[in-house]
Design a protein around this motif. Structure first.
Motif, mmCIF file in Angstrom:
data_model
loop_
_atom_site.group_PDB
_atom_site.id
_atom_site.type_symbol
_atom_site.label_atom_id
_atom_site.label_comp_id
_atom_site.label_asym_id
_atom_site.label_seq_id
_atom_site.Cartn_x
_atom_site.Cartn_y
_atom_site.Cartn_z
ATOM 1 N N UNK A 76 -25.754 9.668 -1.310
ATOM 2 C CA UNK A 76 -24.642 10.485 -1.797
ATOM 3 C C UNK A 76 -23.235 10.145 -1.075
ATOM 4 N N UNK A 77 -23.298 9.912 0.090
ATOM 5 C CA UNK A 77 -22.207 9.647 1.082
ATOM 6 C C UNK A 77 -21.303 8.178 0.660
ATOM 7 N N UNK A 78 -22.526 7.336 0.244
ATOM 8 C CA UNK A 78 -21.628 6.094 0.062
ATOM 9 C C UNK A 78 -21.148 5.979 -1.280
ATOM 10 N N UNK A 79 -21.986 6.701 -2.283
ATOM 11 C CA UNK A 79 -21.665 6.754 -3.596
ATOM 12 C C UNK A 79 -20.062 7.467 -3.926
ATOM 13 N N UNK A 80 -19.835 8.591 -2.893
ATOM 14 C CA UNK A 80 -18.843 9.238 -2.761
ATOM 15 C C UNK A 80 -17.511 8.428 -2.517
ATOM 16 N N UNK A 81 -17.752 7.473 -1.494
ATOM 17 C CA UNK A 81 -16.968 6.735 -0.803
ATOM 18 C C UNK A 81 -16.348 5.497 -1.872
ATOM 19 N N UNK A 82 -17.654 5.167 -2.653
ATOM 20 C CA UNK A 82 -17.178 3.850 -3.526
ATOM 21 C C UNK A 82 -16.596 4.711 -4.689
ATOM 22 N N UNK A 83 -16.927 5.719 -5.081
ATOM 23 C CA UNK A 83 -15.965 6.394 -6.176
ATOM 24 C C UNK A 83 -14.688 6.823 -5.893
ATOM 25 N N UNK A 102 -1.163 7.259 -2.004
ATOM 26 C CA UNK A 102 -2.583 7.082 -2.368
ATOM 27 C C UNK A 102 -3.210 6.380 -1.065
ATOM 28 N N UNK A 103 -2.429 5.477 -0.284
ATOM 29 C CA UNK A 103 -2.776 4.782 1.031
ATOM 30 C C UNK A 103 -3.082 5.653 1.883
ATOM 31 N N UNK A 104 -2.876 6.940 1.944
ATOM 32 C CA UNK A 104 -3.338 7.976 2.865
ATOM 33 C C UNK A 104 -4.997 8.195 2.943
ATOM 34 N N UNK A 105 -5.647 7.806 1.866
ATOM 35 C CA UNK A 105 -6.945 7.929 1.368
ATOM 36 C C UNK A 105 -7.602 6.943 2.382
ATOM 37 N N UNK A 106 -7.089 5.954 3.126
ATOM 38 C CA UNK A 106 -7.658 5.132 4.021
ATOM 39 C C UNK A 106 -8.323 5.848 5.019
ATOM 40 N N UNK A 107 -7.660 6.890 5.521
ATOM 41 C CA UNK A 107 -8.299 7.569 6.696
ATOM 42 C C UNK A 107 -9.459 8.254 6.369
ATOM 43 N N UNK A 108 -9.801 8.482 5.036
ATOM 44 C CA UNK A 108 -11.164 8.924 4.616
ATOM 45 C C UNK A 108 -12.192 8.068 5.185
ATOM 46 N N UNK A 109 -11.940 6.485 4.604
ATOM 47 C CA UNK A 109 -12.663 5.584 5.012
ATOM 48 C C UNK A 109 -13.064 5.246 6.629
ATOM 49 N N UNK A 110 -11.667 5.469 7.326
ATOM 50 C CA UNK A 110 -11.565 5.154 8.758
ATOM 51 C C UNK A 110 -12.473 6.254 9.264
ATOM 52 N N UNK A 111 -12.376 7.415 9.015
ATOM 53 C CA UNK A 111 -13.450 8.433 9.611
ATOM 54 C C UNK A 111 -14.740 8.158 9.245
ATOM 55 N N UNK A 112 -15.188 7.874 8.080
ATOM 56 C CA UNK A 112 -16.547 7.559 8.045
ATOM 57 C C UNK A 112 -16.982 6.345 8.653
ATOM 58 N N UNK A 113 -16.232 5.395 8.559
ATOM 59 C CA UNK A 113 -16.651 4.160 9.500
ATOM 60 C C UNK A 113 -16.725 4.372 10.904
ATOM 61 N N UNK A 114 -15.430 4.764 11.511
ATOM 62 C CA UNK A 114 -15.701 5.175 13.103
ATOM 63 C C UNK A 114 -16.737 6.249 13.230
ATOM 64 N N UNK A 115 -16.930 7.327 12.402
ATOM 65 C CA UNK A 115 -17.909 8.133 12.819
ATOM 66 C C UNK A 115 -19.275 7.557 12.846
ATOM 67 N N UNK A 133 -15.029 13.739 7.057
ATOM 68 C CA UNK A 133 -14.419 12.984 6.000
ATOM 69 C C UNK A 133 -14.158 13.969 5.021
ATOM 70 N N UNK A 134 -14.603 15.036 4.797
ATOM 71 C CA UNK A 134 -14.552 15.974 3.633
ATOM 72 C C UNK A 134 -13.148 16.729 4.016
ATOM 73 N N UNK A 135 -13.062 16.958 5.200
ATOM 74 C CA UNK A 135 -11.796 17.827 5.551
ATOM 75 C C UNK A 135 -10.632 16.989 5.502
ATOM 76 N N UNK A 136 -10.748 15.343 5.890
ATOM 77 C CA UNK A 136 -9.570 14.595 5.729
ATOM 78 C C UNK A 136 -9.455 14.316 4.473
ATOM 79 N N UNK A 137 -10.260 14.388 3.226
ATOM 80 C CA UNK A 137 -10.055 14.349 2.148
ATOM 81 C C UNK A 137 -9.090 15.281 1.518
ATOM 82 N N UNK A 138 -9.582 16.617 1.989
ATOM 83 C CA UNK A 138 -8.579 17.741 1.542
ATOM 84 C C UNK A 138 -7.205 17.760 2.413
ATOM 85 N N UNK A 139 -7.233 17.144 3.412
ATOM 86 C CA UNK A 139 -5.832 17.108 4.261
ATOM 87 C C UNK A 139 -4.871 16.045 3.281
#
Length: 190
Positions: A76-83, A102-115, A133-139
């Protein structure tokens, strides 16, 4: 050894089929002349690479646990990141794909990778990572609204529509995090 090679071959065939089927969608859209679907070879190469990377990440990380709930949470997490990557890259979430917000969404990927690296794929750490990642997505749209209140184009869907789309992605990440918490609970029961 033979069984291992058979398993690897089977998995490669499955992932090749997945990449082929998903790649067939834009190819069919182009073939039938649907407006906006004019990919070139580099678009197909990028999408194939991203799909292969998602599949490889799933195969490598899913081996950390025999628990089905862990594997579903990871999926589910990987599908969400892919989408998120696909939607944001194709049309953009905040306005058009050209919008720098839209470049700020890179922070979601960074949180996922680092975490994921910090937690080493363990269920409890992965749950925290996906909730973050969900929190960053909403921020992201909140920060975009603060930085570009009047200059940002929010597109046809407007600010409310952008927040709804972000809620969908945040729910996918939070759902994955909840499944990882279930996996951690089951691991503690054993």
């Amino acid at each position: 050894m033979f069984m291992l090679m058979q398993d690897i071959t089977k998995r490669l065939v499955v992932w090749a089929a997945v990449v082929t089927v998903i790649s067939a969608i834009p190819a069919a859209m182009m073939f039938f002349g649907v407006e906006g679907w004019n990919w070139d070879l580099s678009d197909f190469a990028l999408m194939g690479t991203v799909l292969f990377s998602v599949g490889l990440a799933y195969e490598v990380i899913a081996r950390r646990s025999e628990k089905t709930v862990y594997r579903v949470a990871l999926g589910v997490g990987l599908v969400a990141a892919f989408l998120l990557f696909w939607v944001n890259g194709a049309v953009g979430i905040i306005g058009s794909g050209d919008n720098p917000a839209n470049w700020m969404y890179g922070a979601v990927f960074a949180v996922g990778l680092i975490g994921s690296l910090i937690s080493r794929g363990k269920s409890r750490g992965m749950a925290r990572t996906l909730f973050a990642a969900a929190l960053v997505q909403m921020l992201v749209p909140v920060v975009a609204l603060l930085i570009w209140p009047t200059q940002a184009s929010w597109g046809e869907v407007g600010v409310v529509g952008v927040f709804v789309v972000n809620c969908i992605f945040a729910l996918l990440f939070a759902g994955s995090g909840s499944l990882f918490l279930c996996a951690a609970y089951k691991e503690n029961q054993n």
